[in-house]
Design a protein around this motif. Structure first.
Motif, short mmCIF file in Angstrom:
data_model
loop_
_atom_site.label_atom_id
_atom_site.label_comp_id
_atom_site.label_asym_id
_atom_site.label_seq_id
_atom_site.Cartn_x
_atom_site.Cartn_y
_atom_site.Cartn_z
N SER A 77 -8.55 8.67 2.28
CA SER A 77 -7.92 9.81 1.64
C SER A 77 -7.30 9.44 0.30
CB SER A 77 -6.84 10.39 2.57
OG SER A 77 -5.85 9.40 2.81
N ILE A 78 -7.23 8.17 -0.02
CA ILE A 78 -6.66 7.73 -1.32
C ILE A 78 -7.74 7.85 -2.39
CG2 ILE A 78 -5.59 5.81 -2.52
CD1 ILE A 78 -4.74 4.75 0.21
N SER A 79 -7.42 8.58 -3.41
CA SER A 79 -8.37 8.71 -4.53
C SER A 79 -8.22 7.51 -5.45
CB SER A 79 -8.08 10.01 -5.29
OG SER A 79 -6.79 9.95 -5.85
N THR A 80 -9.34 7.01 -5.85
CA THR A 80 -9.36 5.84 -6.75
C THR A 80 -9.28 6.33 -8.19
OG1 THR A 80 -11.74 5.93 -6.69
CG2 THR A 80 -10.69 4.53 -5.06
N GLU A 81 -8.07 6.57 -8.64
CA GLU A 81 -7.89 7.00 -10.03
C GLU A 81 -7.80 5.79 -10.94
OE1 GLU A 81 -4.50 9.45 -10.16
OE2 GLU A 81 -5.37 11.04 -8.94
N SER A 118 2.71 11.33 -9.09
CA SER A 118 1.83 11.73 -10.22
C SER A 118 1.03 12.97 -9.86
CB SER A 118 0.88 10.58 -10.57
OG SER A 118 0.06 10.29 -9.46
N ARG A 119 0.60 13.07 -8.60
CA ARG A 119 -0.21 14.23 -8.18
C ARG A 119 0.66 15.49 -8.18
NH1 ARG A 119 -3.92 14.65 -2.73
NH2 ARG A 119 -4.87 16.66 -3.22
N ALA A 120 1.93 15.39 -7.78
CA ALA A 120 2.83 16.55 -7.79
C ALA A 120 3.04 17.07 -9.21
CB ALA A 120 4.15 16.18 -7.14
N GLU A 121 3.22 16.17 -10.17
CA GLU A 121 3.38 16.59 -11.56
C GLU A 121 2.13 17.29 -12.07
OE1 GLU A 121 6.47 12.99 -12.80
OE2 GLU A 121 4.47 13.15 -13.71
N LEU A 122 0.96 16.74 -11.75
CA LEU A 122 -0.29 17.37 -12.17
C LEU A 122 -0.43 18.76 -11.56
CD1 LEU A 122 -2.78 14.37 -11.97
CD2 LEU A 122 -1.90 15.46 -14.03
N THR A 165 0.83 -1.21 0.00
CA THR A 165 0.00 0.00 0.00
C THR A 165 0.86 1.26 0.00
OG1 THR A 165 -1.65 -1.23 1.25
CG2 THR A 165 -1.89 1.15 1.18
N LEU A 166 1.98 1.21 0.72
CA LEU A 166 2.87 2.36 0.78
C LEU A 166 3.48 2.67 -0.59
CD1 LEU A 166 4.17 4.50 2.55
CD2 LEU A 166 5.99 2.87 3.08
N LYS A 167 3.87 1.63 -1.29
CA LYS A 167 4.40 1.84 -2.63
C LYS A 167 3.36 2.49 -3.54
CE LYS A 167 7.70 -2.00 -2.51
NZ LYS A 167 8.08 -3.31 -3.13
N LYS A 168 2.15 2.07 -3.39
CA LYS A 168 1.06 2.65 -4.20
C LYS A 168 0.89 4.13 -3.86
CE LYS A 168 -3.84 2.05 -5.22
NZ LYS A 168 -5.06 1.29 -4.92
N PHE A 169 0.95 4.48 -2.54
CA PHE A 169 0.82 5.88 -2.11
C PHE A 169 1.95 6.74 -2.68
CE2 PHE A 169 -1.66 4.78 1.99
CZ PHE A 169 -2.80 4.57 1.22
N GLN A 170 3.17 6.21 -2.73
CA GLN A 170 4.31 6.98 -3.25
C GLN A 170 4.14 7.26 -4.74
OE1 GLN A 170 7.73 4.66 -2.25
NE2 GLN A 170 7.71 5.25 -0.06
N ALA A 171 3.73 6.27 -5.48
CA ALA A 171 3.51 6.48 -6.91
C ALA A 171 2.40 7.48 -7.16
CB ALA A 171 3.18 5.14 -7.58
N GLU A 211 -5.70 5.47 -13.42
CA GLU A 211 -4.32 5.13 -13.77
C GLU A 211 -3.62 4.65 -12.52
OE1 GLU A 211 -0.34 7.19 -15.63
OE2 GLU A 211 -2.16 8.34 -15.23
N VAL A 212 -3.09 3.46 -12.55
CA VAL A 212 -2.35 2.86 -11.45
C VAL A 212 -0.89 2.85 -11.85
CG1 VAL A 212 -2.05 0.84 -9.99
CG2 VAL A 212 -4.34 1.47 -10.78
N LEU A 213 -0.07 3.61 -11.16
CA LEU A 213 1.34 3.71 -11.52
C LEU A 213 2.19 2.65 -10.84
CD1 LEU A 213 1.68 7.58 -11.30
CD2 LEU A 213 1.17 6.18 -13.30
N ALA A 214 1.76 2.18 -9.66
CA ALA A 214 2.57 1.18 -8.96
C ALA A 214 2.37 -0.18 -9.57
CB ALA A 214 2.17 1.17 -7.48
N GLU A 215 3.38 -1.00 -9.51
CA GLU A 215 3.33 -2.37 -10.02
C GLU A 215 3.61 -3.33 -8.89
OE1 GLU A 215 5.13 -1.34 -14.45
OE2 GLU A 215 6.09 -2.81 -13.11
N PRO A 216 2.94 -4.49 -8.91
CA PRO A 216 3.14 -5.45 -7.81
C PRO A 216 4.49 -6.12 -7.93
CG PRO A 216 1.69 -6.38 -9.46
CD PRO A 216 1.96 -4.96 -9.89
#
Length: 1632
Positions: free
Chosen positions: A444-448, A308-312, A298-304, A450-455
């Protein structure tokens, strides 16, 4: 000559004799008390003559009984005689002095005659010498001597006449003394007779007291017998209790073993539970490992997602910048503003996170405290097994697993609520918080898309796996205070936490409600603080509850923790009224006002102390808002001052302006810049300021047009956008120029200071002038202040400085004056006329009415104000009846002037009335020995204080306080006590007159009926000293009957008002005591004869009420019953569990058993209080324990008891059984008793507080010791004194103590040693200065009477074969009622035995002198005699059997010992002589005279065998002496007889011979000598004896001078052969 002497004696006697109304005379006989009649000396003379006549007549007749009247006459006669003696002595002394003066006068005359003769000679000599000067001087001296001589002659004649009169009076007195000489002798004889009668009366009284003592002794013996019977019953009860205790002990041991078994089983079950718990912990660790892995993903997903949110966001910012630039705006300003907005949002979120962390810390502390509380509860009450409940760890992991499996949070929260409802544990709070925080973070996690993290593991995030969908509601940010669930859980947790701490406090039936602790000061206020400094303040917390309380610091509010530090050391238990200190430290970091509370937790509830921190502020104010200059003539100048005060800690700059002037502030700053400086914490305050500004602007828009200028000014101060101070001064108008400001109009005002600004009024144009001013300040937080100034300009040359003449408060019908000054500015004299309005001309006057005032001077007018009662009607509109204010306009007319000058007279008119209620008082019936008090109310209707006083009061009336004088305030009502005490029996009607300070009178009419009862008391009020509980205080008084005669001229008669007088005779009385009072009056009913008095004893003995003691005893008994019931139920439950162990699989059986057991318990408990009340008695242990507890906690009590004593005529002995005496309610006497009861200073802590010490039955001569413990519960040390016990009595105080300190306990030892068999009782008083503690000592002496079944106290064991034993029994009977402890002692085993053996052998002395009682003993060292039992107890009335065994080890005829029965280790009750003999063979011969000593040789003769024994057999001698007694009478003489016994010893050894045969040789020869022996041959069975009778009659050839001596052989054959030589010695003796 006799008449003046008689008159002189009458006057002297009348002066010395007391009248009947003034004095009562006590006769020498103490039983009579009469009132004498007034008599003169002539009456006394007549009385003496009559007494002489009676005496002469008494010589011939018998003496009659002396009456009371005769004794009165005799007393007067004795007093007359004493007076005659006194007059005789005085006259004798006066005559001697007169004679001495006469001698001195004659000597002086002789001296003067001699001087005249010498002067005559000198005159003649000088005449011859013709010396005229000397002759003139001598003639003058001669004339002077002549004058002196004449004076001396006159004095001599007067002294001679006085001496003659005195001698005549002396003669008359001697004559009267001679007449009274016989009377004097008779009086002395009567005095002697009275003394003898008193002695006879005393002897009779002594005899009555002896009879009373005998009666008391009989009653005491009767009580002793009753007490003995009670002691026996108590002994039986004690024995029964001991048996019950032993039986219960055996049962308890049985149950203890069962309990130990159950404990072992419980330990095994706990071991199994611990293993299961360990397994669950292992499972939890594995689950936690899985959870950590999932969290990493989950943490890896939050970092990705963050990258992406910072770039946007960066792209979005660039786009917005381009748009703003395209529109021509300032992009940099917009970005700065947006960045600051984001910083504020970040600070806000950080603040919320910090609040959340602090909240978690609070929750963790709460949970920790609850865990500690739970552990403490577990230590006291081990928790029951609850294997079906989930633990906190299990619930947490269950929630994590459910969440990971994809279940929603709602069921979990619902499950948590259910768990909380079912099990309100503090652990639920942690679960709820952790679950919600997890939901918030996930939400607080938005369900976008696009999923940038990979398992890490391919295929883990396949499309088949459904991601957790978070609802919109969960995605919203949580509020600062937490969600509703957080608040509910926190509230429930805090309530649960405090429910175990807060307790209701109930003391003496009252529950404490309110604030448990008071704070001094009430508010902690830090004023005018500076940032960076440290401020400290101490507050004091005072316990305001009823009893002990605790105080614990909870803390301060969240917003104050960074600035406030509390130093508080919990003091532990605090008594009521005690205090502790709290140190509050304030370290300011920001310049902002802070408010909050310091919270504490007490045992009775929580409380808080308000806390305020105030910054430095400007607090500015004006001392007035309106300045009135009054009327001034045009051209004058006057000034007034107005004061500007700053009570704040911050200074500022000020400026006084006209209201029409305008100014601006420097350095304007927009609201945007100011708001940017606010931190996140200050933003809420900033929002409040903006809101208040907007509300004020709305109010301004809605306000009236008149206030628009002032409100605009306030708007300018608050908008904070206006530039700095640039004042624009407007041109003042002509009206405004008349009132101006002084020179100082602006400046700096410092903190806590004030400045005075002058305002100047210079009237120019006649008329009214008004000007408005304002004060503006540089500090924008200080509001603008406004004030007005008014004045009147007049052009009249005459004026009055005082426009209003205030006469203050005036009374009706009182004259008030004042002086009025009139001024003029005219340069010419003017005529003035003073006029009063026509409505008030009858009340106000101005003098003079007309006058002239000189140029530029003043004129004085006198004002007189005399208000009448018609003023309210006359004044009309000038008088206000509600406020009672008079405002009267006065006018001054000036000549040649149309406009008058006016002024006003103002006064408050009030009445001078005093109101008394009630106006009539009826006291009713009142005896002359008491006083009646009633209350009256005195009200002041005036607005002024008035002095008052009740004057002219009768001597039987008193008014208190201050004797009816004082000052009463306006509109005040005083309560006065009117005390009426009549001096004689009559009807009273009188008036009480109250005068005020202005001499006004107010009257109260009173009436009453005075009563003179026929009896009186010597004391009507008794004040008992402070008496300890259960103590006794005695006071005495007399009931007196002084009614002797019906002569109303000599004394006042007993009567009711004006009714008929009470007849003379016996009068009865009765004291009516109130029920349940601690007072005893003895006698309470009685009859008093005329002239007698009756002694009455009043006893005050404070005791606790029976109901209070019974209630306390019921509580003690209920506690004991509950404990016993609890123990019984515990035992029954254990018994129920034990059989239920094998059938534990069936759960319904124990429940049914419990229900069945509960039903009879509930039914039986309903009757428990009634049964307990019936069981309780005064002598029960619970009752005595309750009484002791209440005595220790007794706080003292004061009672005022009034005991009525009714009086009736007649004797109580004369009334019939059912006929009561006629008591009049008006003749009632009242006895007032003050009864202070205090707690005892010394209490008994032993024997359950019972002051009766019973030693029980003690044997006479023995001693029993009992100990008691005393405790001093008073606050001071006490010196102890003990009453003296009977020196010859059985009770002794072993260790008396002299001092007992406060709170100390001491043990006293008392011994009881009875000297005789009787019941003994004594009282031991322990005396202190604060009271006396009485101990009742009771004991019974019992004589230890024992009877023995052995007659003669000699026990002969007979003959026994050597080395064999024989036993016999005897009994001892306990005839007493005492349990007796005995010891059996043999003299041969005593310690004195060795000392006896060291003395000279007894056989060396004569037989009569031998006193040895211990004979031959065994050779083997063992005692030849033994007894069983050796010691033990003999119960009352029971018999004890003893066995005595005789065991000889060799042959002897002198075995003996002394057996002593010793009681209680001291007293020898019986001495039994034990005897026995031993033989080697089975036959024995006894009888005859002793031929050897009863002591064996110390050498042991060796035993021989049978053959040698037969060869060495010796013949044993037996001496038989026969004395033939020969008398001188012819009667036949009996022969001399002796006996020998031959016996056969019973043995258990086998023997060829069963019998013993004996034979005597030479029977015929013996018969020839006069001997007769029967039988001469026989056989004896075993255990039998045969008697050989021997008789002797002297033969014819017997010679009396030579005794006859013959011998024969006696042969015995049994198990052996023995031969005895029997020697017969016969002689004839003469009889007496």
């Amino acid at each position: 000559m006799e008449e003046p002497t008689a008159q002189f004696s009458d006057e002297e006697l009348m002066d010395n004799f007391p009248t009947m109304d003034d004095e009562r005379i006590q006769l020498e006989a103490p039983e009579f008390e009469v009132e004498p009649l007034p008599v003169g000396f002539e009456n006394a003379t007549a009385l003496g003559c009559s007494c002489l006549a009676k005496e002469e007549k008494g010589n011939t007749e018998k003496m009659k009984k002396t009456t009371t009247k005769d004794k009165v006459k005799a007393f007067h006669l004795r007093k007359s005689l004493n007076l005659l003696d006194k007059l005789h002595e005085e006259k004798d002394l006066f005559i001697q002095k007169t004679r001495g003066e006469l001698r001195v006068c004659r000597q002086r005359m002789d001296l003067l005659n001699k001087q005249q003769e010498s002067l005559a000679a000198e005159i003649s000599a000088e005449r011859d010498a013709n010396n005229m000067a000397a002759m003139g001087r001598l003639q003058a001296a001669s004339r002077r001597l002549h004058t002196e001589l004449e004076n001396e002659k006159d004095l001599q004649s007067k002294i001679t006449a006085m001496l003659k009169d005195s001698e005549n009076a002396m003669w008359h007195i001697e004559i009267q003394k001679g007449q009274f000489e016989d009377v004097r002798k008779r009086n002395e004889e009567e005095a002697e007779a009275r003394q003898r009668s008193l002695e006879i009366h005393a002897a009779q009284q002594l005899q009555k007291e002896k009879e009373t003592l005998e009666k008391v002794e009989r009653n005491r013996l009767l009580r002793a017998r009753k007490s003995l019977h009670v002691q026996k019953e108590l002994g039986q009860k004690h024995q029964k209790l001991v048996e019950d205790a032993q039986r219960n002990h055996r049962i308890a041991v049985k149950f203890l073993k069962a309990s130990l078994g159950r404990i072992r089983e419980r330990e095994q079950e706990e071991e199994m539970e611990s293993r299961k718990h360990m397994k669950r912990r292992m499972d939890a660790v594995l689950a936690l490992k899985n959870s950590i892995t999932a969290s990493r993903e989950t943490l890896k997903k939050f970092q990705a997602w963050g990258q992406s949110r910072a770039e946007l966001a960066k792209q979005k910012a660039l786009t917005e910048k381009e748009v703003i630039l395209a529109q021509g705006g300032d992009a940099f300003k917009h970005l700065v503003h947006q960045r600051r907005h984001q910083e504020l949002e970040a600070q806000k979120r950080a603040f919320e996170e910090e609040q959340k962390l602090r909240k978690q810390e609070i929750v963790s502390r709460i949970l920790k405290e609850e865990a500690e509380e739970e552990n403490r509860k577990k230590k006291h009450h081990p928790p029951s097994k609850a294997t079906d409940r989930w633990t906190l760890r299990d619930k947490t992991w269950k929630y994590i697993s459910d969440f990971c499996e994809g279940k929603t949070a709602m069921p979990t929260s619902h499950l948590l609520e259910n768990e909380i409802a079912l099990h309100p544990k503090p652990t639920c709070l942690l679960k709820a918080i952790s679950s919600e925080s997890m939901q918030t973070d996930l939400g607080s996690i938005s369900t976008e898309e696009e999923v940038l993290a990979e398992p890490d593991i391919p295929g883990l995030w396949s499309k088949e796996y459904k991601t957790h969908q978070v609802s919109k509601k969960d995605m919203e940010q949580k509020p600062v205070g937490g969600t509703k669930m957080d608040k509910d859980i926190l509230a429930r947790t805090m309530e649960q936490l405090r429910s175990g701490v807060v307790h209701k406090q109930v003391v003496s039936g009252r529950e404490f409600k309110g604030r448990p602790f008071n704070s001094k000061p009430e508010v902690i206020h830090f004023k005018d603080f500076d940032i960076g400094k440290v401020y400290k303040k101490k507050i004091t917390l005072i316990n305001a509850t009823y009893t002990i309380n605790y105080c614990k610091l909870v803390g301060v509010e969240e917003g104050l923790k960074d600035f406030i530090h509390i130093d508080f050391d919990p003091p532990g238990p605090m008594s009521a009224g005690m205090s502790c200190e709290v140190l509050v430290t304030f370290k300011p970091m920001i310049n902002k006002d802070l408010e909050g509370n310091v919270s504490f937790l007490a045992q009775t509830g929580s409380f808080s102390v308000p806390l305020k921190c105030s910054t430095k502020k400007c607090s500015l104010s004006l001392d007035k808002e309106l300045i009135e200059f009054g009327s001034y003539v045009v051209g004058e100048t006057t000034s007034r001052t107005i004061t500007l005060t700053n009570v704040g800690g911050l200074g500022t700059r000020f400026k006084f302006l006209l209201d029409s002037e305008f100014f601006e502030m420097e350095e304007p700053q927009p609201i945007m810049k100011i708001s940017s400086l606010y931190t996140c914490e200050d933003k809420s305050l900033y929002e409040k300021i903006i809101t208040s500004l907007s509300e004020q602007q709305l109010d301004i828009n809605e306000s009236s047009p008149v206030d628009i200028p002032s409100r605009k000014e306030s708007e300018k101060d608050e908008t904070e956008i206006i530039p700095a101070t640039s004042v624009i001064t407007l041109a003042p108008s002509e009206e405004q120029a008349e009132i101006t400001l002084g020179e100082v109009t602006e400046g700096e005002i410092g903190p806590f200071s004030s400045i005075k600004i002058p305002i100047i009024f210079t009237p120019v144009i006649p008329g009214e002038v008004q000007t408005k001013f304002k004060v503006v300040f540089k500090n924008p937080q200080c509001p603008t202040l406004y004030f007005r100034a008014t004045g009147i300009a007049v052009d009249v040359p005459v004026w009055v400085p005082r426009a209003t003449v205030d006469l203050k408060i005036c009374m009706y019908d009182r004259l008030y004056q004042d002086s009025i000054i009139v001024h003029t500015r005219s340069k010419a004299a003017l005529r003035l006329k003073f006029e009063v309005c026509k409505e008030l001309r009858g009340h106000i006057e101005l003098l003079p009415e007309t006058g002239y005032i000189q140029a530029q001077s003043s004129y004085s007018v006198q004002l007189k104000f005399l208000p009448r009662h018609s003023l309210p009607e006359d004044a009309g509109k000038y008088f206000d009846e509600n406020s009672r204010i008079l405002e009267a306009p006065m006018t001054i007319w000036v000549a040649d002037q149309n406009k008058p000058v006016g002024f006003t007279v103002q006064a408050i008119v009030t009445t001078s009335d005093l109101e008394i209620s009630p106006l009539e008082i009826n006291f009713g019936y009142c005896t002359i020995y008491e006083a009646i008090r009633t209350e009256i109310n005195l009200s002041n209707l005036s607005l002024l204080p008035q002095e008052f006083g009740f004057v002219g009061l009768p001597k039987y009336v008193d008014i208190q306080p201050n004797d009816g004088f004082g000052t009463i305030l306006p509109l005040e009502t005083l309560q006065l006590d009117v005390i009426f005490q009549p001096i004689k029996a009559k009807e009273y009607r009188f008036e009480l007159i109250c005068k005020s300070e202005i001499n006004r009178c107010f009257k109260v009419s009173c009436q009453a009926v005075g009563v003179h009862p026929p009896l009186e008391l010597s004391h009507y009020q008794i004040k008992f000293s402070a008496t300890a509980l259960c103590g006794t205080t005695v006071s005495r008084l007399y009931v007196i009957n002084s009614h002797l005669s019906m002569n109303k001229l000599t004394h006042s008669l007993p009567r009711i008002g004006s009714e008929e007088a009470t007849p003379v005779g016996p009068t009865s009385f009765e004291f009516l005591l109130p029920p349940n009072s601690p007072i005893t009056i003895s006698p309470s009913v009685g009859t008093v004869l005329p002239g007698k008095k009756c002694l009455v004893q009043v006893v005050f003995q404070p005791v606790l009420p029976h109901e209070v003691i019974l209630k306390e005893a019921m509580q003690i008994l209920n506690k004991e019953k509950e404990n016993k019931q609890f123990q019984k139920e515990t035992v029954q439950r254990k018994e129920t569990w034990k059989p239920s162990m094998p059938v534990a699989r069936v759960p319904s059986m124990p429940v049914a058993r419990v229900h069945n057991r509960d039903r009879p318990t509930r039914a039986s408990t309903s009757h428990t209080p009634e049964l307990h009340r019936q069981e309780l008695s005064v002598s029960s242990n619970e009752y005595q324990a309750a009484q002791a507890n209440l005595a220790r906690s007794f706080q003292g009590k004061f009672d005022r008891i009034v005991v009525p004593c009714v009086v009736a005529s007649g004797d109580i002995k004369d009334r019939k059984e059912l006929e009561p005496l006629s008591f009049s309610p008006h003749n009632t006497l009242y006895l007032e008793l003050w009864c202070p009861a205090v707690a005892p200073s010394i209490v008994l802590t032993s024997n359950k507080g019972n002051s009766v010490l019973n030693f029980g039955d003690i044997a006479v001569g023995h001693r029993s010791i009992k100990k008691i413990t005393l405790q001093n519960i008073s606050p001071e040390d006490l010196a102890l004194e003990f009453s003296v016990l009977s020196p010859s009595g059985p009770f002794v105080l072993i260790n008396p103590s002299k001092k007992l300190c406060s709170g100390e306990s001491q043990t006293l030892a008392l011994s009881f040693s009875p000297h005789e068999s009787t019941l003994v009782q004594e009282i031991l008083d322990i005396i202190t200065k604060r009271g006396t503690l009485s101990l009742t000592l009771i004991g019974t002496g019992v004589s230890s009477t024992i009877t023995c079944s052995i007659e003669g106290n000699i026990l002969n064991m007979g003959y026994v074969l050597a080395r064999e034993s024989v036993s016999t029994t005897f009994k001892l009977q306990n005839e007493s009622s005492l349990l007796i402890k005995f010891w059996m002692q043999l003299e041969s085993l005593s310690r004195k035995r060795d000392e006896t053996r060291q003395q000279l052998p007894k056989f060396l002395t004569s037989r009569e002198q031998r006193t040895e009682i211990v004979g031959t003993q065994n050779h083997n060292g063992q005692s030849v005699f033994s007894v069983a039992p050796v010691e033990g107890l003999m119960h009352p009335g029971k018999a004890q059997e003893f066995t005595v065994t005789f065991s000889p080890d060799h042959e002897s005829l002198y075995f003996s010992d002394l057996l002593q029965v010793v009681l209680f280790g001291k007293k020898v009750s019986h001495q039994i002589l034990l005897k026995g003999a031993a033989r080697e063979h089975m036959m024995f011969v006894e009888g005859g005279d002793p031929l050897d000593v009863p002591v064996e040789s110390l050498t042991v003769i060796p035993a021989l065998d049978t053959e040698h024994r037969e060869e060495a057999e010796e013949i044993k001698p037996i001496l038989v002496t026969l004395n033939y007694v020969q008398f001188d009478t012819d009667a036949p003489i009996p022969p001399a007889t002796r006996e020998l016994q031959v016996g056969c010893i019973r043995t258990t050894q086998p023997s060829p011979r069963k019998t013993v045969e004996f034979s005597l040789d030479g029977i015929a020869w013996l018969q020839h000598k006069g001997f007769s022996i029967e039988p001469s041959r026989a056989s004896v069975e075993r255990g039998q004896t045969k008697t050989i009778s021997i008789s002797w009659v002297p033969p014819a050839d017997f010679d009396p001078d030579h005794p006859l001596m013959v011998s024969t052989l006696l042969q015995l054959r049994g198990d052996g052969k023995e031969t005895y030589k029997v020697i017969f010695v016969a002689q004839v003796v003469a009889g007496i």
